[in-house]
Design a protein around this motif. Sequence first.
Motif, PDB file in Angstrom:
ATOM      1  N   ALA A  77       0.848  -1.187   0.000  1.00 21.15           N
ATOM      2  CA  ALA A  77       0.000   0.000   0.000  1.00 21.15           C
ATOM      3  C   ALA A  77       0.884   1.237   0.000  1.00 21.15           C
ATOM      4  O   ALA A  77       1.860   1.310   0.740  1.00 21.15           O
ATOM      5  CB  ALA A  77      -0.913   0.005   1.223  1.00 21.15           C
ATOM      6  N   GLY A  78       0.566   2.186  -0.853  1.00 18.14           N
ATOM      7  CA  GLY A  78       1.376   3.384  -0.982  1.00 18.14           C
ATOM      8  C   GLY A  78       2.411   3.306  -2.081  1.00 18.14           C
ATOM      9  O   GLY A  78       3.031   4.319  -2.423  1.00 18.14           O
ATOM     10  N   GLY A  79       2.607   2.096  -2.649  1.00 20.69           N
ATOM     11  CA  GLY A  79       3.555   1.959  -3.743  1.00 20.69           C
ATOM     12  C   GLY A  79       3.149   2.818  -4.929  1.00 20.69           C
ATOM     13  O   GLY A  79       1.977   2.890  -5.295  1.00 20.69           O
ATOM     14  N   LYS A  80       4.113   3.493  -5.549  1.00 21.87           N
ATOM     15  CA  LYS A  80       3.814   4.409  -6.642  1.00 21.87           C
ATOM     16  C   LYS A  80       3.665   3.652  -7.964  1.00 21.87           C
ATOM     17  O   LYS A  80       4.394   2.694  -8.230  1.00 21.87           O
ATOM     18  CB  LYS A  80       4.920   5.460  -6.765  1.00 21.87           C
ATOM     19  CG  LYS A  80       4.991   6.404  -5.570  1.00 21.87           C
ATOM     20  CD  LYS A  80       6.086   7.449  -5.744  1.00 21.87           C
ATOM     21  CE  LYS A  80       6.125   8.402  -4.557  1.00 21.87           C
ATOM     22  NZ  LYS A  80       7.186   9.443  -4.712  1.00 21.87           N
ATOM     23  N   VAL A  81       2.707   4.118  -8.760  1.00 22.66           N
ATOM     24  CA  VAL A  81       2.442   3.519 -10.071  1.00 22.66           C
ATOM     25  C   VAL A  81       2.993   4.451 -11.148  1.00 22.66           C
ATOM     26  O   VAL A  81       2.807   5.674 -11.083  1.00 22.66           O
ATOM     27  CB  VAL A  81       0.933   3.290 -10.285  1.00 22.66           C
ATOM     28  CG1 VAL A  81       0.689   2.577 -11.613  1.00 22.66           C
ATOM     29  CG2 VAL A  81       0.340   2.483  -9.132  1.00 22.66           C
ATOM     30  N   PHE A  82       3.659   3.854 -12.133  1.00 22.87           N
ATOM     31  CA  PHE A  82       4.269   4.624 -13.216  1.00 22.87           C
ATOM     32  C   PHE A  82       3.789   4.101 -14.565  1.00 22.87           C
ATOM     33  O   PHE A  82       3.497   2.906 -14.717  1.00 22.87           O
ATOM     34  CB  PHE A  82       5.799   4.520 -13.151  1.00 22.87           C
ATOM     35  CG  PHE A  82       6.405   5.143 -11.941  1.00 22.87           C
ATOM     36  CD1 PHE A  82       6.901   6.437 -11.978  1.00 22.87           C
ATOM     37  CD2 PHE A  82       6.484   4.435 -10.745  1.00 22.87           C
ATOM     38  CE1 PHE A  82       7.465   7.016 -10.856  1.00 22.87           C
ATOM     39  CE2 PHE A  82       7.048   5.006  -9.606  1.00 22.87           C
ATOM     40  CZ  PHE A  82       7.535   6.308  -9.661  1.00 22.87           C
ATOM     41  N   SER A  83       3.731   4.996 -15.539  1.00 25.66           N
ATOM     42  CA  SER A  83       3.474   4.582 -16.916  1.00 25.66           C
ATOM     43  C   SER A  83       4.694   3.856 -17.451  1.00 25.66           C
ATOM     44  O   SER A  83       5.785   3.887 -16.844  1.00 25.66           O
ATOM     45  CB  SER A  83       3.169   5.800 -17.787  1.00 25.66           C
ATOM     46  OG  SER A  83       4.337   6.595 -17.941  1.00 25.66           O
ATOM     47  N   GLU A  84       4.541   3.182 -18.593  1.00 21.54           N
ATOM     48  CA  GLU A  84       5.688   2.494 -19.192  1.00 21.54           C
ATOM     49  C   GLU A  84       6.820   3.461 -19.510  1.00 21.54           C
ATOM     50  O   GLU A  84       7.989   3.082 -19.543  1.00 21.54           O
ATOM     51  CB  GLU A  84       5.247   1.768 -20.461  1.00 21.54           C
ATOM     52  CG  GLU A  84       4.460   0.497 -20.198  1.00 21.54           C
ATOM     53  CD  GLU A  84       4.328  -0.347 -21.439  1.00 21.54           C
ATOM     54  OE1 GLU A  84       3.741   0.155 -22.432  1.00 21.54           O
ATOM     55  OE2 GLU A  84       4.829  -1.493 -21.436  1.00 21.54           O
TER      56      GLU A  84
END
Length: 331
Positions: free
Chosen positions: A269-276
């Motif tokens: 939880a809290g992990g950042k999501v990035f685009s490719e």
Amino acid sequence: MTDEFQEQYDAVKNGAGWRDLTKERSRFTAAGPDRVTFLHALLSNDIESLSEDSGAYTTLLTPTGKIIADFYCYRLADRVLLDVREDLFDKLFTKLQEYIIMDDVELSDVSSEYAHVSLQGSAASERLRTTIGNSPDLSPLGISHCVWDDHPLMVIRKNELSTPGFEILLPGKALSEFLARMTSPEPGIEVQKLGDQAYNVLRLEQGIPIYGVDMSEKNNPLEVGLRESYSLTKGCFVGQEVVAKATNIGGVARLLSRIQCLDQAVPEAGGKVFSEEGQEIGWITSAAYSPGLGRPIALSYLKRVVSVPGTDCYVESGEERIRARIVEAFD
């Protein structure tokens, strides 16, 4: 995954799973001649249009459209029953009390009067029938009143972790006997008590957000995708102008979205999501490994413009970089 978890998970998929909600949820009633008009004017969903013995999922919002609490309202013959998570009870009850000025309405805490059981799974209807002698044919959030061993029951059709699903309200003194009957061995039907881990995985598979985990008073219902919780045709309610404007004009910047991980690591939880391409597009609110899908699943807030099903992305969680794919945006 432990054997115990797998048995509970499989029970909902192939039989029935149950959970005692008596302490997890609280209940209070609104009584008095103005009970329906009072709630209808405040809550985000259409309460006046509910027929007797039917319910609605709804919210109470701040004037700026933020979620104070999400809960269920059931219109009964002489009162409205409100069912809310226990940790939101005080906040919701107090706020509604503050709104009572000229209305002839009385709010009463009836939590201690009921035991509350959820029964979910592919065999839930059959398990209910063998327990109480019938399995009422109900629309979602419809209520059937019946008597079991001289005890009054309210059976609510609530498809939560599966279809079908039910919740049963009954006198507290009857709970032990009821559970013993419901969990007694039945040929061809596996019944298991659902622990927290199994419940969490099953609700993530259904895309069900939890207040305090996946949403809070920082969010409005559009961001969380709670479309079934509000009506824009019922007229005014607290926060209605903001919700209507966001719906018809501006939209929202982020949407709660469901993603599946293409690697086996479960994001934190809290992990950042990035685009490719490496652009930060959001963060994880909750995640778990799904045995049915054979991979981790997660709920995350993502920028609306990139929250498109089928889009690949990745999650930075601790020291790991986890490949993922957006599978649903709750808009």
